[in-house]
Write a protein that holds these residues in place. Structure first.
Motif, PDB file in Angstrom:
ATOM      1  N   GLU A 406     -61.296  -2.204   2.183  1.00 20.00           N
ATOM      2  CA  GLU A 406     -62.589  -2.162   2.885  1.00 20.00           C
ATOM      3  C   GLU A 406     -63.674  -2.864   2.072  1.00 20.00           C
ATOM      4  OE1 GLU A 406     -63.621   1.865   3.682  1.00 20.00           O
ATOM      5  OE2 GLU A 406     -62.003   2.183   5.130  1.00 20.00           O
ATOM      6  N   LEU A 407     -63.695  -2.615   0.753  1.00 18.53           N
ATOM      7  CA  LEU A 407     -64.719  -3.219  -0.110  1.00 18.53           C
ATOM      8  C   LEU A 407     -64.592  -4.738  -0.138  1.00 18.53           C
ATOM      9  CD1 LEU A 407     -64.592  -0.661  -3.057  1.00 18.53           C
ATOM     10  CD2 LEU A 407     -66.566  -1.061  -1.575  1.00 18.53           C
ATOM     11  N   LEU A 408     -63.356  -5.230  -0.216  1.00 15.91           N
ATOM     12  CA  LEU A 408     -63.141  -6.684  -0.207  1.00 15.91           C
ATOM     13  C   LEU A 408     -63.612  -7.281   1.115  1.00 15.91           C
ATOM     14  CD1 LEU A 408     -59.622  -6.885  -1.913  1.00 15.91           C
ATOM     15  CD2 LEU A 408     -61.781  -7.717  -2.856  1.00 15.91           C
ATOM     16  N   ASP A 409     -63.341  -6.575   2.196  1.00 18.82           N
ATOM     17  CA  ASP A 409     -63.775  -7.051   3.510  1.00 18.82           C
ATOM     18  C   ASP A 409     -65.302  -7.049   3.615  1.00 18.82           C
ATOM     19  OD1 ASP A 409     -63.075  -7.897   6.228  1.00 18.82           O
ATOM     20  OD2 ASP A 409     -63.959  -5.988   6.837  1.00 18.82           O
ATOM     21  N   MET A 410     -65.950  -6.054   3.036  1.00 21.08           N
ATOM     22  CA  MET A 410     -67.407  -5.948   3.087  1.00 21.08           C
ATOM     23  C   MET A 410     -68.092  -7.129   2.414  1.00 21.08           C
ATOM     24  SD  MET A 410     -67.755  -1.870   2.309  1.00 21.08           S
ATOM     25  CE  MET A 410     -69.505  -1.800   2.102  1.00 21.08           C
ATOM     26  N   VAL A 411     -67.464  -7.669   1.361  1.00 19.37           N
ATOM     27  CA  VAL A 411     -68.074  -8.799   0.643  1.00 19.37           C
ATOM     28  C   VAL A 411     -67.402 -10.124   1.005  1.00 19.37           C
ATOM     29  CG1 VAL A 411     -68.915  -7.392  -1.262  1.00 19.37           C
ATOM     30  CG2 VAL A 411     -66.630  -8.398  -1.413  1.00 19.37           C
ATOM     31  N   HIS A 412     -66.689 -10.129   2.143  1.00 21.98           N
ATOM     32  CA  HIS A 412     -66.119 -11.358   2.714  1.00 21.98           C
ATOM     33  C   HIS A 412     -65.093 -12.019   1.803  1.00 21.98           C
ATOM     34  CE1 HIS A 412     -70.078 -11.834   5.228  1.00 21.98           C
ATOM     35  NE2 HIS A 412     -69.498 -10.657   5.389  1.00 21.98           N
ATOM     36  N   LEU A 413     -64.228 -11.200   1.216  1.00 24.04           N
ATOM     37  CA  LEU A 413     -63.138 -11.728   0.402  1.00 24.04           C
ATOM     38  C   LEU A 413     -61.803 -11.342   1.034  1.00 24.04           C
ATOM     39  CD1 LEU A 413     -64.292 -10.919  -3.250  1.00 24.04           C
ATOM     40  CD2 LEU A 413     -64.100 -13.182  -2.210  1.00 24.04           C
ATOM     41  N   PRO A 414     -60.805 -12.235   1.005  1.00 20.76           N
ATOM     42  CA  PRO A 414     -59.492 -11.896   1.573  1.00 20.76           C
ATOM     43  C   PRO A 414     -58.802 -10.803   0.763  1.00 20.76           C
ATOM     44  CG  PRO A 414     -59.425 -14.042   0.475  1.00 20.76           C
ATOM     45  CD  PRO A 414     -60.858 -13.623   0.519  1.00 20.76           C
ATOM     46  N   LYS A 415     -58.069  -9.960   1.452  1.00 17.00           N
ATOM     47  CA  LYS A 415     -57.403  -8.837   0.780  1.00 17.00           C
ATOM     48  C   LYS A 415     -56.357  -9.314  -0.231  1.00 17.00           C
ATOM     49  CE  LYS A 415     -58.088  -5.734   4.736  1.00 17.00           C
ATOM     50  NZ  LYS A 415     -58.921  -6.699   5.501  1.00 17.00           N
ATOM     51  N   ALA A 416     -55.839 -10.518  -0.040  1.00 19.42           N
ATOM     52  CA  ALA A 416     -54.809 -11.050  -0.937  1.00 19.42           C
ATOM     53  C   ALA A 416     -55.325 -11.243  -2.364  1.00 19.42           C
ATOM     54  CB  ALA A 416     -54.288 -12.385  -0.401  1.00 19.42           C
ATOM     55  N   LEU A 417     -56.646 -11.273  -2.534  1.00 15.66           N
ATOM     56  CA  LEU A 417     -57.210 -11.477  -3.872  1.00 15.66           C
ATOM     57  C   LEU A 417     -57.069 -10.253  -4.760  1.00 15.66           C
ATOM     58  CD1 LEU A 417     -60.582 -13.416  -3.321  1.00 15.66           C
ATOM     59  CD2 LEU A 417     -58.348 -14.319  -3.925  1.00 15.66           C
ATOM     60  N   ARG A 418     -56.693  -9.110  -4.196  1.00 13.88           N
ATOM     61  CA  ARG A 418     -56.698  -7.865  -4.961  1.00 13.88           C
ATOM     62  C   ARG A 418     -55.754  -7.906  -6.164  1.00 13.88           C
ATOM     63  NH1 ARG A 418     -55.578  -3.350  -0.922  1.00 13.88           N
ATOM     64  NH2 ARG A 418     -55.435  -2.029  -2.764  1.00 13.88           N
ATOM     65  N   HIS A 419     -54.716  -8.742  -6.095  1.00 12.47           N
ATOM     66  CA  HIS A 419     -53.736  -8.789  -7.187  1.00 12.47           C
ATOM     67  C   HIS A 419     -54.061  -9.868  -8.226  1.00 12.47           C
ATOM     68  CE1 HIS A 419     -51.419  -5.932  -4.917  1.00 12.47           C
ATOM     69  NE2 HIS A 419     -51.339  -6.761  -3.886  1.00 12.47           N
ATOM     70  N   VAL A 433     -66.955  -9.873  -6.089  1.00 11.24           N
ATOM     71  CA  VAL A 433     -66.204  -8.736  -6.643  1.00 11.24           C
ATOM     72  C   VAL A 433     -67.153  -7.851  -7.453  1.00 11.24           C
ATOM     73  CG1 VAL A 433     -64.399  -8.065  -8.296  1.00 11.24           C
ATOM     74  CG2 VAL A 433     -63.985  -9.926  -6.676  1.00 11.24           C
ATOM     75  N   ASN A 434     -68.030  -8.489  -8.201  1.00 11.74           N
ATOM     76  CA  ASN A 434     -69.038  -7.780  -8.999  1.00 11.74           C
ATOM     77  C   ASN A 434     -69.886  -6.867  -8.117  1.00 11.74           C
ATOM     78  OD1 ASN A 434     -70.232  -7.307 -11.480  1.00 11.74           O
ATOM     79  ND2 ASN A 434     -71.478  -9.149 -11.483  1.00 11.74           N
ATOM     80  N   PHE A 435     -70.282  -7.371  -6.951  1.00 11.07           N
ATOM     81  CA  PHE A 435     -71.092  -6.581  -6.027  1.00 11.07           C
ATOM     82  C   PHE A 435     -70.261  -5.483  -5.357  1.00 11.07           C
ATOM     83  CE2 PHE A 435     -73.332  -5.880  -1.948  1.00 11.07           C
ATOM     84  CZ  PHE A 435     -74.562  -5.508  -2.457  1.00 11.07           C
ATOM     85  N   ALA A 436     -69.007  -5.796  -5.023  1.00 12.48           N
ATOM     86  CA  ALA A 436     -68.124  -4.801  -4.398  1.00 12.48           C
ATOM     87  C   ALA A 436     -67.907  -3.614  -5.330  1.00 12.48           C
ATOM     88  CB  ALA A 436     -66.784  -5.441  -4.044  1.00 12.48           C
ATOM     89  N   ARG A 437     -67.840  -3.879  -6.631  1.00 12.48           N
ATOM     90  CA  ARG A 437     -67.659  -2.791  -7.604  1.00 12.48           C
ATOM     91  C   ARG A 437     -68.845  -1.835  -7.578  1.00 12.48           C
ATOM     92  NH1 ARG A 437     -66.779  -4.283 -13.814  1.00 12.48           N
ATOM     93  NH2 ARG A 437     -68.793  -5.288 -13.432  1.00 12.48           N
ATOM     94  N   ALA A 438     -70.066  -2.387  -7.428  1.00 12.13           N
ATOM     95  CA  ALA A 438     -71.246  -1.527  -7.333  1.00 12.13           C
ATOM     96  C   ALA A 438     -71.198  -0.698  -6.056  1.00 12.13           C
ATOM     97  CB  ALA A 438     -72.512  -2.377  -7.366  1.00 12.13           C
ATOM     98  N   LEU A 439     -70.781  -1.308  -4.948  1.00 16.21           N
ATOM     99  CA  LEU A 439     -70.691  -0.581  -3.681  1.00 16.21           C
ATOM    100  C   LEU A 439     -69.663   0.555  -3.737  1.00 16.21           C
ATOM    101  CD1 LEU A 439     -70.792  -3.486  -1.042  1.00 16.21           C
ATOM    102  CD2 LEU A 439     -72.605  -1.849  -1.562  1.00 16.21           C
ATOM    103  N   ALA A 440     -68.645   0.385  -4.584  1.00 18.58           N
ATOM    104  CA  ALA A 440     -67.602   1.408  -4.697  1.00 18.58           C
ATOM    105  C   ALA A 440     -68.169   2.752  -5.122  1.00 18.58           C
ATOM    106  CB  ALA A 440     -66.526   0.958  -5.683  1.00 18.58           C
TER     107      ALA A 440
END
Length: 551
Positions: A406-419, A433-440
């Motif tokens: 969900e966080l990756l989607d919120m910041v417009h990044l593909p889920k495949a980047l998680r690895h 990713v830096n911003f998604a971490r704050a949202l977490a």
């Protein structure tokens, strides 16, 4: 006129995580005449830096030049060996990086680094090299040109260091210089001085250039022609005037439309006063040993007071060194304040984050300007986003995995980047990713320290839209620190102008058109426009520049 650069059907391949090769530059061709400056623009991952680096005969780790010809003054850079490339780099083709700080050795005097290329290639005697370096320092409008080279890199400002990096590139009399986003990290007043210096020296020496940037207003001031790139392919090429005023391709028009984020609704800004979320009063923060009065030797923030209402945003602007980032670090508790008080949602904040409750730390997050240093290079994106989910929310297993998606989607990044790890992402992707971490952490207030400075205009505009959307849905508030005034005006209800560690003015976006303080006036008038004549016609009050410019 014979072209200095002729690139035909350039192809570059990259190796994927699975070992498969994919084409990232797909048959690009371009020409550059002697003394001409070509700008390469496009979103992150469009291939603009990759193309520029091939003119040095270089491909980044994991990439290779797989096809085409790259003629620079008749030499095919794709076919030269390492020894031949070494003889060309610095003498015929030179490079000015985005981060000048990374280009200099902190332990060696500036002058010795600037003239090093003349020693390597045996271009001239040391005395001649020093004399030429001083001439370049003078031409680049550097202060005290006879002696500035005797300093070390940390003893000059960011704008000065960027011009010194240009002097290092120019001292070998190259025919072509690659500028890789050289003004991205500079405040607007400093950027003006650097652009003027670059433009005058390039024109005087009839040096050709490739200017890589995502800032269309900067490109408009320095480029003769613009090439628009997307996905490793050319979308459109034309004169600067044609691209800015008669763009034919829909993607180019999208870039132009994204240049100025949509401003906030004035009706929303004018809503009745809300309860304060963050209040700080007479805060003093700084560095160095404490003095007899209990205050630090260097007071980077001196007696600042401000308030952020719930669901509203405060912008903080000012040139490099004005104290805005120090203020953000003080609010976050990273740099404990020496005097003053701070409250969040009615509860007093301890000066240090270590003395704050876990909820207070969770509710007040900070997103740093430089994602490269903010993200652990040894961890995957999944681990980076998962840590605050586990720390603050106790999430594990499938719930944690679903929230990361969900966080990756919120910041417009593909889920495949998680690895992947941070080094495998572009600068814009790392910042998201830096911003998604704050949202977490599900915060109430996010301190955003220049979070769009590394993003191209389309992505930056999308991030601003995302911040507004999240604000509506989650009742977030932001303290937005930036040197991009259009971004601040687009998202902030009120704007604080800082100079010399103090708040000199607070105003609404509407009032920014006619600020009262002379420094605010200088700052707002220094924002580049989408007009190729803007820099040449710019007339700033000399008294203001002398009084306030620290370029």
């Amino acid at each position: 006129m014979k072209n200095l650069v002729e690139v035909r059907d350039l192809k570059v391949e990259a190796r994927t995580d699975s070992g498969r090769r994919v084409e990232i530059i797909k048959g690009v061709s371009l020409d550059i005449a002697p003394g001409e400056i070509l700008a390469l623009i496009g979103e992150s991952g469009s291939g603009k830096t990759t193309i520029a680096l091939t003119l040095l005969g270089h491909a980044r780790t994991g990439c290779r030049i797989s096809g085409g010809t790259i003629l620079v003054d008749g030499k095919d850079m794709a076919k030269l060996g390492e020894r031949e490339l070494a003889s060309v780099r610095g003498t015929e083709v030179a490079y000015v990086p985005q981060s000048a700080a990374a280009a200099f050795n902190p332990a060696i005097r500036i002058i010795d680094q600037v003239i090093e290329v003349t020693k390597i290639h045996g271009l001239m005697s040391p005395a001649e090299a020093r004399s030429k370096a001083i001439d370049l320092f003078r031409a680049l409008s550097l202060p005290d040109p006879e002696h500035i080279g005797e300093r070390y890199p940390h003893q000059v400002s960011g704008g000065q260091l960027q011009r010194l990096a240009a002097a290092m590139a120019m001292i070998g009399d190259p025919k072509l210089i690659i500028f890789d986003e050289p003004t991205t990290a500079l405040d607007v007043t400093t950027q003006i001085e650097v652009l003027k210096a670059f433009k005058s020296v390039m024109k005087a020496g009839r040096i050709a250039g490739v200017y890589v940037s995502h800032d269309l207003a900067v490109v408009a001031q320095i480029a003769d022609r613009i090439m628009v790139l997307r996905g490793g392919e050319i979308q459109e090429t034309g004169s600067t005037d044609d691209i800015l005023h008669r763009a034919a391709h829909p993607y180019t028009r999208e870039l132009l439309a994204a240049f100025e984020p949509k401003p906030r609704d004035d009706a929303a800004v004018a809503e009745k006063k809300r309860a304060p979320l963050l209040e700080i009063n007479n805060v003093i923060a700084g560095y160095g040993p404490m003095q007899a009065d209990g205050l630090p030797l260097v007071r980077a923030v001196s007696g600042v007071s401000l308030s952020v209402e719930k669901g509203r945003n405060l912008g903080i602007i000012g040139e490099s060194g004005c104290g805005k980032s120090t203020l953000a670090r003080a609010i976050a508790g990273i740099l404990p304040i020496s005097a003053g008080t701070m409250t969040l949602d009615g509860r007093e904040l301890a000066p240090s984050s270590r003395r704050r409750t876990r909820d207070q730390v969770r509710e007040l997050q900070i997103v740093f300007q430089y994602a490269d240093t903010a993200l652990n290079p040894a961890k995957s994106i999944e681990d980076i986003l998962g840590r605050p989910l586990t720390f603050y929310r106790g999430m594990k297993g499938k719930a944690r995995d679903a929230r990361i998606a969900e966080l990756l989607d919120m910041v417009h990044l593909p889920k495949a980047l998680r690895h992947r790890r941070p080094a495998e992402l572009s600068g814009g992707q790392k910042q998201r990713v830096n911003f998604a971490r704050a949202l977490a952490a599900e915060p109430k207030l996010i301190l955003c320290d220049e979070i769009t400075s590394a993003l191209d205009t389309v992505v930056a505009a999308a991030i601003i839209d995302l911040l507004k959307e999240l604000q509506r849905e989650l009742s977030l508030s932001y303290v937005f620190i930036s040197h991009d005034l259009s971004v601040v005006e687009a998202i902030c209800d009120r704007i604080v102008v800082m100079y010399g560690g103090k708040k000199v003015e607070e105003l609404t976006p509407a009032q920014a058109k006619a600020p009262m303080h002379p420094y605010s006036s200088l700052l707002f008038s220094s924002v580049p426009k989408l007009d190729p004549t803007w820099l040449d016609n710019l007339k700033l009050d000399p008294e203001q520049v002398r009084a306030y410019s620290h370029a």
